[in-house]
Design a protein around this motif. Structure first.
Motif, mmCIF file in Angstrom:
data_model
loop_
_atom_site.group_PDB
_atom_site.id
_atom_site.type_symbol
_atom_site.label_atom_id
_atom_site.label_comp_id
_atom_site.label_asym_id
_atom_site.label_seq_id
_atom_site.Cartn_x
_atom_site.Cartn_y
_atom_site.Cartn_z
ATOM 1 N N ASP A 3 -6.309 -62.719 -31.680
ATOM 2 C CA ASP A 3 -6.080 -63.990 -31.098
ATOM 3 C C ASP A 3 -5.224 -64.193 -32.380
ATOM 4 O O ASP A 3 -5.794 -63.388 -33.636
ATOM 5 N N GLU A 4 -4.285 -64.318 -33.024
ATOM 6 C CA GLU A 4 -3.321 -64.358 -33.645
ATOM 7 C C GLU A 4 -3.738 -65.137 -35.215
ATOM 8 O O GLU A 4 -2.996 -65.629 -35.773
ATOM 9 N N ARG A 5 -5.136 -66.484 -34.775
ATOM 10 C CA ARG A 5 -5.300 -67.364 -35.973
ATOM 11 C C ARG A 5 -6.697 -66.019 -36.419
ATOM 12 O O ARG A 5 -6.877 -65.195 -35.695
ATOM 13 N N PRO A 60 -11.604 -55.487 -41.965
ATOM 14 C CA PRO A 60 -10.298 -55.812 -42.776
ATOM 15 C C PRO A 60 -9.651 -57.253 -42.677
ATOM 16 O O PRO A 60 -8.914 -57.504 -43.815
ATOM 17 N N ASP A 61 -9.585 -58.088 -42.069
ATOM 18 C CA ASP A 61 -9.239 -59.431 -41.814
ATOM 19 C C ASP A 61 -9.542 -59.960 -42.620
ATOM 20 O O ASP A 61 -9.039 -61.229 -43.440
ATOM 21 N N LEU A 62 -10.709 -60.108 -43.213
ATOM 22 C CA LEU A 62 -12.083 -61.179 -43.863
ATOM 23 C C LEU A 62 -10.966 -60.486 -45.367
ATOM 24 O O LEU A 62 -10.532 -60.776 -46.161
ATOM 25 N N PHE A 63 -11.594 -59.348 -45.665
ATOM 26 C CA PHE A 63 -10.356 -58.420 -46.773
ATOM 27 C C PHE A 63 -9.096 -58.862 -47.143
ATOM 28 O O PHE A 63 -8.418 -59.576 -48.378
ATOM 29 N N ALA A 64 -8.344 -59.202 -45.875
ATOM 30 C CA ALA A 64 -6.560 -59.655 -46.114
ATOM 31 C C ALA A 64 -6.935 -60.648 -46.308
ATOM 32 O O ALA A 64 -6.361 -61.444 -47.287
ATOM 33 N N ASP A 165 -1.571 -55.960 -49.992
ATOM 34 C CA ASP A 165 -0.457 -56.130 -50.591
ATOM 35 C C ASP A 165 -0.017 -57.036 -49.861
ATOM 36 O O ASP A 165 0.450 -57.823 -50.348
ATOM 37 N N ALA A 166 0.359 -56.830 -48.856
ATOM 38 C CA ALA A 166 1.252 -57.905 -47.400
ATOM 39 C C ALA A 166 0.246 -59.005 -47.942
ATOM 40 O O ALA A 166 0.954 -60.169 -47.519
ATOM 41 N N ALA A 167 -0.635 -59.406 -47.971
ATOM 42 C CA ALA A 167 -1.324 -60.893 -47.702
ATOM 43 C C ALA A 167 -1.209 -61.204 -48.408
ATOM 44 O O ALA A 167 -0.806 -62.227 -48.568
ATOM 45 N N ARG A 219 -2.044 -60.377 -39.476
ATOM 46 C CA ARG A 219 -3.779 -61.295 -38.917
ATOM 47 C C ARG A 219 -3.579 -59.972 -37.787
ATOM 48 O O ARG A 219 -4.375 -59.069 -37.672
ATOM 49 N N LYS A 220 -2.188 -59.696 -37.335
ATOM 50 C CA LYS A 220 -1.710 -58.770 -35.610
ATOM 51 C C LYS A 220 -2.392 -56.786 -36.706
ATOM 52 O O LYS A 220 -3.171 -55.832 -36.205
#
Length: 332
Positions: A3-5, A60-64, A165-167, A219-220
């Motif tokens: 899910d991209e969100r 990883p999504d939470l750290f991002a 870094d990107a986030a 996110r991806k």
């Protein structure tokens, strides 16, 4: 399922963190931290510790998302640089010294040797950057450090660093864009709001598209790290390359665009444009330049054999169902 969100849990934690940072990272507080000896804010460090980030175990999504919020707030902290080691080894306050300078405030750094990744005490002279923080080019010690892992860990740490870094750059870029949009809606020239001029509006719209693409890739990339889709805890190699390159492109674009929107005011210290743009450029210039690796990736995409080895590049190739937002849109 992809899910991209952001997930509801990540949204909730990210929203709460944003409220905490809003009270500690006003432009006045960021400027005060920049003028301090180490460029950091003790209050931010205290609140992040109270928030539980020092001992956080998360996907990883939470750290991002945490890195995104810290960038969005321009938080004067070295936490983002320590996320990869914390996420993959559980050790806090350790930065990667693989390919660039590290914050002077960290206690230890992770370095690469022929046998793998080692932990060393930070050593070197600090220098103040244009972003106001202090960085150190780590000088490798003569005494053997503590072994952390093999070359596989080094690769995973590098890929994880690309994600956060990107986030951070994407979060700061989105905040800068909103600042520029607000100015464009209020500033008048020749009797008209400048945002009504096509030249101004088009540039801001283009910057917005680039930032949205960068956020989608964040996110991806985080999704590709998940074990349930075959990940190893860090973004896949292809997405690690893409996400950092896209974030750098978007960061540079929004910084240039908002400076143009403000005109001469964009270079005046009393406006916040320079607070964002100096940090975005500093973050973008750290570490390895993405051009060569991005070109190698592009060439591999032209080879069907190599292209088919890239995981999760296309939804239909992987049998992944449509994301939630697409299914919901179909019902409208």
């Amino acid at each position: 399922m992809l899910d991209e969100r952001w997930s509801e849990e990540v949204e909730e934690i990210g929203g709460t963190l944003r409220k905490v940072l809003a009270k500690q990272c006003s432009s006045e507080q960021v400027r005060a931290a920049e003028a301090s000896n180490d460029g950091l804010s003790p209050a931010v460090a205290e609140h992040l510790s109270a928030f539980g980030l020092d001992d956080l175990e998360a996907e990883p999504d939470l750290f991002a998302r945490i890195a995104y919020e810290l960038g969005h707030a321009l938080a004067p902290t070295a936490y983002v640089e320590t996320i990869p080691v914390l996420a993959l080894t559980g050790r806090s306050n350790v930065a990667l010294a693989f390919s660039g300078p590290v914050p002077a405030s960290v206690a230890q750094v992770a370095v690469i040797r022929s046998q793998g990744v080692y932990l060393e005490a930070l050593c070197g002279d600090a220098r103040r950057t244009t972003a106001g923080d202090l960085l150190v080019e780590h000088q490798r010690g003569h005494v053997d450090g503590q072994w952390l892992g093999d070359s596989d860990l080094a690769d995973r740490l590098s890929r994880y660093a690309a994600l956060v870094d990107a986030a951070r750059m994407t979060g700061a870029g989105q905040a800068l864009l909103q600042y520029g949009l607000g100015y464009a809606k209020e500033r008048e020239q020749f009797g008209k709001i400048i945002g009504s001029y096509q030249g101004v509006a088009n540039r801001l719209a283009n910057a917005s598209v680039l930032l949205d693409a960068a956020e989608l890739l964040v996110r991806k990339a985080a999704f590709t790290a998940r074990a349930d889709v075959g990940g190893d805890g860090a973004p896949s190699a292809a997405f690690a390359i893409m996400v950092r390159a896209k974030a750098i492109e978007a960061a540079r674009s929004v910084a240039t665009t908002v400076h143009q929107t403000f005109g001469g005011n964009g270079f005046a210290m009393e406006y916040d444009v320079q607070l964002y743009s100096r940090r975005l450029r500093s973050w973008a210039n750290r570490g390895e330049r993405p051009g060569e690796r991005l070109a190698d990736l592009a060439r591999s995409m032209l080879d069907p054999g190599k292209r088919d080895q890239v995981r999760l590049l296309w939804h239909h190739d992987q049998g992944i169902p449509l994301p939630r937002w697409a299914r919901e849109a179909d019902k409208v």
